[in-house]
Design a protein around this motif. Sequence first.
Motif, PDB file in Angstrom:
ATOM      1  N   PHE A  31       0.827  -1.201   0.000  1.00 31.96           N
ATOM      2  CA  PHE A  31       0.000   0.000   0.000  1.00 31.96           C
ATOM      3  C   PHE A  31       0.863   1.252   0.000  1.00 31.96           C
ATOM      4  O   PHE A  31       0.629   2.203  -0.746  1.00 31.96           O
ATOM      5  N   SER A  32       1.897   1.280   0.861  1.00 26.42           N
ATOM      6  CA  SER A  32       2.755   2.460   0.963  1.00 26.42           C
ATOM      7  C   SER A  32       3.466   2.738  -0.351  1.00 26.42           C
ATOM      8  O   SER A  32       3.583   3.900  -0.778  1.00 26.42           O
ATOM      9  N   ARG A  33       3.955   1.691  -1.007  1.00 21.23           N
ATOM     10  CA  ARG A  33       4.638   1.887  -2.290  1.00 21.23           C
ATOM     11  C   ARG A  33       3.671   2.419  -3.346  1.00 21.23           C
ATOM     12  O   ARG A  33       4.008   3.345  -4.095  1.00 21.23           O
ATOM     13  N   ALA A  34       2.474   1.848  -3.401  1.00 20.90           N
ATOM     14  CA  ALA A  34       1.480   2.288  -4.384  1.00 20.90           C
ATOM     15  C   ALA A  34       1.045   3.725  -4.115  1.00 20.90           C
ATOM     16  O   ALA A  34       0.857   4.518  -5.048  1.00 20.90           O
ATOM     17  N   PHE A  35       0.908   4.074  -2.831  1.00 18.58           N
ATOM     18  CA  PHE A  35       0.494   5.434  -2.473  1.00 18.58           C
ATOM     19  C   PHE A  35       1.553   6.444  -2.893  1.00 18.58           C
ATOM     20  O   PHE A  35       1.240   7.483  -3.490  1.00 18.58           O
ATOM     21  N   ARG A  36       2.823   6.156  -2.594  1.00 19.24           N
ATOM     22  CA  ARG A  36       3.908   7.070  -2.960  1.00 19.24           C
ATOM     23  C   ARG A  36       4.023   7.201  -4.478  1.00 19.24           C
ATOM     24  O   ARG A  36       4.237   8.302  -5.003  1.00 19.24           O
ATOM     25  N   ARG A  37       3.875   6.079  -5.175  1.00 26.66           N
ATOM     26  CA  ARG A  37       3.978   6.105  -6.633  1.00 26.66           C
ATOM     27  C   ARG A  37       2.867   6.967  -7.251  1.00 26.66           C
ATOM     28  O   ARG A  37       3.066   7.639  -8.254  1.00 26.66           O
ATOM     29  N   THR A  38       1.700   6.963  -6.616  1.00 32.93           N
ATOM     30  CA  THR A  38       0.555   7.696  -7.162  1.00 32.93           C
ATOM     31  C   THR A  38       0.525   9.155  -6.738  1.00 32.93           C
ATOM     32  O   THR A  38       0.244  10.046  -7.547  1.00 32.93           O
ATOM     33  N   TYR A  39       0.824   9.433  -5.458  1.00 35.75           N
ATOM     34  CA  TYR A  39       0.652  10.784  -4.929  1.00 35.75           C
ATOM     35  C   TYR A  39       1.951  11.510  -4.587  1.00 35.75           C
ATOM     36  O   TYR A  39       1.921  12.666  -4.167  1.00 35.75           O
ATOM     37  N   GLY A  40       3.079  10.831  -4.739  1.00 32.90           N
ATOM     38  CA  GLY A  40       4.360  11.517  -4.575  1.00 32.90           C
ATOM     39  C   GLY A  40       4.884  11.580  -3.165  1.00 32.90           C
ATOM     40  O   GLY A  40       6.008  12.057  -2.942  1.00 32.90           O
ATOM     41  N   VAL A  41       4.119  11.150  -2.179  1.00 34.23           N
ATOM     42  CA  VAL A  41       4.557  11.131  -0.780  1.00 34.23           C
ATOM     43  C   VAL A  41       4.091   9.830  -0.149  1.00 34.23           C
ATOM     44  O   VAL A  41       3.189   9.157  -0.659  1.00 34.23           O
ATOM     45  N   SER A  42       4.676   9.480   0.991  1.00 33.47           N
ATOM     46  CA  SER A  42       4.226   8.292   1.707  1.00 33.47           C
ATOM     47  C   SER A  42       2.920   8.596   2.438  1.00 33.47           C
ATOM     48  O   SER A  42       2.577   9.766   2.652  1.00 33.47           O
ATOM     49  N   PRO A  43       2.171   7.570   2.838  1.00 38.26           N
ATOM     50  CA  PRO A  43       0.930   7.805   3.600  1.00 38.26           C
ATOM     51  C   PRO A  43       1.164   8.627   4.865  1.00 38.26           C
ATOM     52  O   PRO A  43       0.358   9.500   5.201  1.00 38.26           O
ATOM     53  N   ARG A  44       2.261   8.364   5.601  1.00 35.85           N
ATOM     54  CA  ARG A  44       2.535   9.112   6.825  1.00 35.85           C
ATOM     55  C   ARG A  44       2.861  10.578   6.515  1.00 35.85           C
ATOM     56  O   ARG A  44       2.433  11.498   7.220  1.00 35.85           O
ATOM     57  N   GLU A  45       3.642  10.794   5.435  1.00 32.39           N
ATOM     58  CA  GLU A  45       3.943  12.169   5.038  1.00 32.39           C
ATOM     59  C   GLU A  45       2.678  12.899   4.608  1.00 32.39           C
ATOM     60  O   GLU A  45       2.506  14.088   4.889  1.00 32.39           O
ATOM     61  N   TRP A  46       1.826  12.167   3.928  1.00 32.77           N
ATOM     62  CA  TRP A  46       0.541  12.742   3.496  1.00 32.77           C
ATOM     63  C   TRP A  46      -0.266  13.221   4.706  1.00 32.77           C
ATOM     64  O   TRP A  46      -0.812  14.323   4.723  1.00 32.77           O
ATOM     65  N   ARG A  47      -0.309  12.385   5.720  1.00 34.88           N
ATOM     66  CA  ARG A  47      -1.068  12.744   6.924  1.00 34.88           C
ATOM     67  C   ARG A  47      -0.443  13.956   7.608  1.00 34.88           C
ATOM     68  O   ARG A  47      -1.148  14.858   8.072  1.00 34.88           O
ATOM     69  N   LYS A  48       0.890  14.012   7.692  1.00 28.35           N
ATOM     70  CA  LYS A  48       1.553  15.147   8.330  1.00 28.35           C
ATOM     71  C   LYS A  48       1.299  16.438   7.557  1.00 28.35           C
ATOM     72  O   LYS A  48       1.094  17.506   8.139  1.00 28.35           O
ATOM     73  N   LEU A  49       1.338  16.341   6.226  1.00 28.27           N
ATOM     74  CA  LEU A  49       1.099  17.526   5.408  1.00 28.27           C
ATOM     75  C   LEU A  49      -0.298  18.074   5.640  1.00 28.27           C
ATOM     76  O   LEU A  49      -0.506  19.286   5.739  1.00 28.27           O
ATOM     77  N   ARG A  50      -1.253  17.167   5.731  1.00 29.49           N
ATOM     78  CA  ARG A  50      -2.629  17.621   5.963  1.00 29.49           C
ATOM     79  C   ARG A  50      -2.760  18.234   7.362  1.00 29.49           C
ATOM     80  O   ARG A  50      -3.465  19.220   7.551  1.00 29.49           O
ATOM     81  N   ALA A  51      -2.100  17.647   8.329  1.00 31.17           N
ATOM     82  CA  ALA A  51      -2.182  18.171   9.691  1.00 31.17           C
ATOM     83  C   ALA A  51      -1.563  19.563   9.787  1.00 31.17           C
ATOM     84  O   ALA A  51      -1.955  20.377  10.628  1.00 31.17           O
ATOM     85  N   ALA A  52      -0.564  19.828   8.916  1.00 32.45           N
ATOM     86  CA  ALA A  52       0.121  21.117   8.959  1.00 32.45           C
ATOM     87  C   ALA A  52      -0.667  22.223   8.265  1.00 32.45           C
ATOM     88  O   ALA A  52      -0.288  23.388   8.332  1.00 32.45           O
ATOM     89  N   GLN A  53      -1.709  21.885   7.614  1.00 35.62           N
ATOM     90  CA  GLN A  53      -2.508  22.892   6.897  1.00 35.62           C
ATOM     91  C   GLN A  53      -3.443  23.590   7.884  1.00 35.62           C
ATOM     92  O   GLN A  53      -4.520  23.088   8.191  1.00 35.62           O
ATOM     93  N   VAL A  54      -3.060  24.694   8.356  1.00 35.55           N
ATOM     94  CA  VAL A  54      -3.884  25.401   9.335  1.00 35.55           C
ATOM     95  C   VAL A  54      -4.906  26.318   8.674  1.00 35.55           C
ATOM     96  O   VAL A  54      -5.878  26.746   9.299  1.00 35.55           O
ATOM     97  N   ASP A  55      -4.684  26.621   7.387  1.00 36.34           N
ATOM     98  CA  ASP A  55      -5.607  27.538   6.720  1.00 36.34           C
ATOM     99  C   ASP A  55      -6.309  26.902   5.532  1.00 36.34           C
ATOM    100  O   ASP A  55      -6.939  27.616   4.742  1.00 36.34           O
ATOM    101  N   GLY A  56      -6.201  25.590   5.378  1.00 30.86           N
ATOM    102  CA  GLY A  56      -6.879  24.913   4.268  1.00 30.86           C
ATOM    103  C   GLY A  56      -6.273  25.212   2.921  1.00 30.86           C
ATOM    104  O   GLY A  56      -6.926  25.089   1.886  1.00 30.86           O
ATOM    105  N   GLY A  57      -4.975  25.612   2.880  1.00 33.31           N
ATOM    106  CA  GLY A  57      -4.336  25.927   1.616  1.00 33.31           C
ATOM    107  C   GLY A  57      -3.936  24.698   0.851  1.00 33.31           C
ATOM    108  O   GLY A  57      -4.297  23.568   1.189  1.00 33.31           O
ATOM    109  N   GLN A  58      -3.129  24.906  -0.191  1.00 31.60           N
ATOM    110  CA  GLN A  58      -2.719  23.814  -1.063  1.00 31.60           C
ATOM    111  C   GLN A  58      -1.672  22.951  -0.377  1.00 31.60           C
ATOM    112  O   GLN A  58      -0.931  23.404   0.513  1.00 31.60           O
ATOM    113  N   LEU A  59      -1.545  21.711  -0.809  1.00 33.30           N
ATOM    114  CA  LEU A  59      -0.511  20.818  -0.314  1.00 33.30           C
ATOM    115  C   LEU A  59       0.852  21.275  -0.816  1.00 33.30           C
ATOM    116  O   LEU A  59       0.961  22.008  -1.805  1.00 33.30           O
TER     117      LEU A  59
END
Length: 325
Positions: free
Chosen positions: A286-314
């Motif tokens: 799953f992690s390999r497929a996620f990174r291949r599709t979205y450019g980041v790992s699932p954990r990085e994806w979650r951290k990026l979303r958590a860091a969005q305090v104003d709902g801006g772009q990734l």
Amino acid sequence: MPDREKVAYWNDAVSRTLVPMTVAPRGDGPFHGRIATDHLGYLQVSTMEADAKRVSRTPALIARSSEAMVAVGVQVSGTATFVQDGRRAEVGEGDLVVYDTARPYFFDYPQRFTTHVFQLPRHKLGVADGDIRQVTGNAIGTTDGFGAVLLPFLATLAASADGYPPAVASQLAGHVVDLFATLITERTHPGGADADTARSHVLIRVRDYINQNLGDPDLSPEGIARTHRISVRYLHRLFESERTTVSRLIQQRRLEECGRELAHLGTASTVSAVAHRWGFVSTSHFSRAFRRTYGVSPREWRKLRAAQVDGGQLSAGARSPSASR
């Protein structure tokens, strides 16, 4: 019911069960009738036995209905005269009629009869209004092409409609819709001129089935084909024009749902739990497929979303699951 109240009671019962209509007995004696109804998902299956009568569906009664329905009637015993869209059909035992409850129609049953009525929301059928209008007002017999296959299936389904678990019932409703759409297509476009319409309808049902079963790790082309009673080869042919394969679509949809859940800040689920919930057996795969599709790992994806305090772009390189569709 007391004889004096039977007709009024029957009018109310039939109108509540099917659609609002006016029923007028043909004889002067006591009226006898029975109606039994079951549901297969959004498909309603009713069996009606009654003495001779006339049934009218008028514009005033249509205005009382909340939703347009399409019905298919199977004449089990007795005969009927059916009128809709300016056409008149003499319906015999074993014949089938299609009618649209959003337009006036009339049935005349000259003697006691039994009929099965299959009723579904108009929008579920996915067939052009013009095609439905061409089919109404005609009797389709057991020797008429696809009707020869459809009629025995409907008779069996009506007799056993109350014996299916909800999941199976919903699947059967989808199959019946496919069959009705194919019947209308055959009658309105003889010779297969509109075969693409039938294929498109099956494709819609397959996509819906995939979306409803993403969490099943055993979801596969073979199982999908078996459920929809088509060959695996035909299933793959359906997706030739979709620029993807069945297996790729399943993985894409699973990744999209995982991405949405991981992006939800309120979820406490681990990456592994999310992956398993959406049908991935291996967390590493799953992690390999996620990174291949979205450019980041699932954990990085979650951290990026958590860091969005104003709902801006990734951050650059992290592609939204919804943008991958």
